[in-house]
Design a protein around this motif. Structure first.
Motif, PDB file in Angstrom:
ATOM      1  N   PRO A   1      -9.716   1.961  -6.851  1.00 45.12           N
ATOM      2  CA  PRO A   1      -9.379   0.933  -5.862  1.00 45.12           C
ATOM      3  C   PRO A   1      -8.112   0.134  -6.172  1.00 45.12           C
ATOM      4  CG  PRO A   1     -11.732   0.904  -6.311  1.00 45.12           C
ATOM      5  CD  PRO A   1     -11.112   1.861  -7.296  1.00 45.12           C
ATOM      6  N   GLN A   2      -7.799  -0.082  -7.446  1.00 42.51           N
ATOM      7  CA  GLN A   2      -6.610  -0.871  -7.778  1.00 42.51           C
ATOM      8  C   GLN A   2      -5.304  -0.166  -7.383  1.00 42.51           C
ATOM      9  OE1 GLN A   2      -7.196  -0.795 -12.187  1.00 42.51           O
ATOM     10  NE2 GLN A   2      -4.994  -0.553 -12.261  1.00 42.51           N
ATOM     11  N   PHE A   3      -5.383   1.113  -7.004  1.00 45.06           N
ATOM     12  CA  PHE A   3      -4.188   1.855  -6.593  1.00 45.06           C
ATOM     13  C   PHE A   3      -4.093   2.004  -5.077  1.00 45.06           C
ATOM     14  CE2 PHE A   3      -5.020   4.058 -10.858  1.00 45.06           C
ATOM     15  CZ  PHE A   3      -4.314   3.086 -11.559  1.00 45.06           C
ATOM     16  N   SER A   4      -4.826   1.188  -4.339  1.00 44.71           N
ATOM     17  CA  SER A   4      -4.902   1.362  -2.881  1.00 44.71           C
ATOM     18  C   SER A   4      -3.555   1.215  -2.180  1.00 44.71           C
ATOM     19  CB  SER A   4      -5.920   0.400  -2.275  1.00 44.71           C
ATOM     20  OG  SER A   4      -5.536  -0.942  -2.514  1.00 44.71           O
ATOM     21  N   GLU A   5      -2.719   0.276  -2.629  1.00 43.21           N
ATOM     22  CA  GLU A   5      -1.394   0.137  -1.994  1.00 43.21           C
ATOM     23  C   GLU A   5      -0.539   1.379  -2.248  1.00 43.21           C
ATOM     24  OE1 GLU A   5      -2.758  -4.094  -2.641  1.00 43.21           O
ATOM     25  OE2 GLU A   5      -2.674  -2.322  -3.921  1.00 43.21           O
ATOM     26  N   LEU A   6      -0.593   1.864  -3.463  1.00 45.46           N
ATOM     27  CA  LEU A   6       0.139   3.084  -3.806  1.00 45.46           C
ATOM     28  C   LEU A   6      -0.365   4.257  -2.981  1.00 45.46           C
ATOM     29  CD1 LEU A   6       2.199   4.487  -5.687  1.00 45.46           C
ATOM     30  CD2 LEU A   6       0.303   4.816  -7.300  1.00 45.46           C
ATOM     31  N   ARG A   7      -1.679   4.388  -2.886  1.00 46.13           N
ATOM     32  CA  ARG A   7      -2.266   5.493  -2.116  1.00 46.13           C
ATOM     33  C   ARG A   7      -1.843   5.435  -0.654  1.00 46.13           C
ATOM     34  NH1 ARG A   7      -2.936   9.156   0.434  1.00 46.13           N
ATOM     35  NH2 ARG A   7      -4.745  10.512   0.684  1.00 46.13           N
ATOM     36  N   SER A   8      -1.773   4.225  -0.098  1.00 48.82           N
ATOM     37  CA  SER A   8      -1.448   4.081   1.320  1.00 48.82           C
ATOM     38  C   SER A   8      -0.009   4.491   1.639  1.00 48.82           C
ATOM     39  CB  SER A   8      -1.693   2.643   1.780  1.00 48.82           C
ATOM     40  OG  SER A   8      -0.735   1.761   1.224  1.00 48.82           O
ATOM     41  N   MET A   9       0.827   4.612   0.638  1.00 51.90           N
ATOM     42  CA  MET A   9       2.214   5.039   0.842  1.00 51.90           C
ATOM     43  C   MET A   9       2.336   6.558   0.953  1.00 51.90           C
ATOM     44  SD  MET A   9       3.945   2.509  -1.957  1.00 51.90           S
ATOM     45  CE  MET A   9       5.645   2.845  -1.533  1.00 51.90           C
ATOM     46  N   HIS A  10       1.255   7.259   0.713  1.00 53.59           N
ATOM     47  CA  HIS A  10       1.260   8.721   0.690  1.00 53.59           C
ATOM     48  C   HIS A  10       0.553   9.285   1.916  1.00 53.59           C
ATOM     49  CE1 HIS A  10       2.211   7.767  -3.465  1.00 53.59           C
ATOM     50  NE2 HIS A  10       2.633   9.012  -3.594  1.00 53.59           N
ATOM     51  N   PRO A  11       0.851  10.535   2.254  1.00 58.59           N
ATOM     52  CA  PRO A  11       0.145  11.169   3.367  1.00 58.59           C
ATOM     53  C   PRO A  11      -1.338  11.373   3.038  1.00 58.59           C
ATOM     54  CG  PRO A  11       1.565  12.765   2.257  1.00 58.59           C
ATOM     55  CD  PRO A  11       1.828  11.421   1.632  1.00 58.59           C
ATOM     56  N   GLU A  12      -2.122  11.578   4.065  1.00 57.38           N
ATOM     57  CA  GLU A  12      -3.556  11.795   3.864  1.00 57.38           C
ATOM     58  C   GLU A  12      -3.802  12.953   2.901  1.00 57.38           C
ATOM     59  OE1 GLU A  12      -7.537  12.943   6.417  1.00 57.38           O
ATOM     60  OE2 GLU A  12      -5.887  11.951   7.446  1.00 57.38           O
ATOM     61  N   ASP A  13      -3.107  14.063   3.119  1.00 60.87           N
ATOM     62  CA  ASP A  13      -3.213  15.218   2.231  1.00 60.87           C
ATOM     63  C   ASP A  13      -2.192  15.052   1.097  1.00 60.87           C
ATOM     64  OD1 ASP A  13      -3.261  17.657   0.934  1.00 60.87           O
ATOM     65  OD2 ASP A  13      -3.010  18.858   2.740  1.00 60.87           O
ATOM     66  N   LEU A  14      -2.669  14.901  -0.109  1.00 57.03           N
ATOM     67  CA  LEU A  14      -1.808  14.635  -1.260  1.00 57.03           C
ATOM     68  C   LEU A  14      -1.206  15.889  -1.890  1.00 57.03           C
ATOM     69  CD1 LEU A  14      -3.942  11.869  -3.004  1.00 57.03           C
ATOM     70  CD2 LEU A  14      -1.761  11.575  -1.802  1.00 57.03           C
TER      71      LEU A  14
END
Length: 129
Positions: free
Chosen positions: A32-45
């Motif tokens: 969860p602490q990486f949620s902002e980072l994750r949101s910068m990426h496409p759904e499929d990583l």
């Protein structure tokens, strides 16, 4: 090991780089602490993971896969469309620290890589805060 041995070889070559990238994106997607980072990426990583794998292969001294496929990395330019500040930088670095620890990269190598990763991630910053 002598000084001519690359980081790529020291950490275990292709399999280790691939596993490092897998773990990095697994942590990004699940912590969860990486949620902002994750949101910068496409759904499929997968595409992001593959590009990081190709880049790190060459950056660590192995096959220069990213350059062969895409040309010069131009990291700052490629990251300019994303708002990257201190929080995003720190999340990226923390995620990579977890990935390096989880794949068992030796502490001395990990410390040097952390320094290099931090400096590179800091260079990607393009917004205040």
């Amino acid at each position: 090991m002598d000084n001519s041995t690359t980081t790529y070889e020291k950490i275990g070559g292709d399999a280790a780089v691939a596993l490092l990238c897998d773990r990095f994106y697994e942590f990004m997607a699940s912590v969860p602490q990486f949620s902002e980072l994750r949101s910068m990426h496409p759904e499929d990583l997968q595409g992001s993971r593959d590009k990081l794998y190709m880049f790190l292969s060459g950056w660590f001294g192995g096959p220069d896969l990213f350059v062969e496929k895409f040309g010069h990395p131009r990291l700052r330019g490629r990251h300019m469309p994303f708002a990257i500040g201190v929080k995003e930088r720190d999340q990226w670095v923390a995620c990579m620290v977890l990935a390096m620890e989880s794949v068992g990269i030796e502490e001395g190598i990990r410390a040097k890589l952390l320094e290099n990763f931090f400096n590179t991630a800091d260079f990607m910053r393009n917004k205040e805060g």
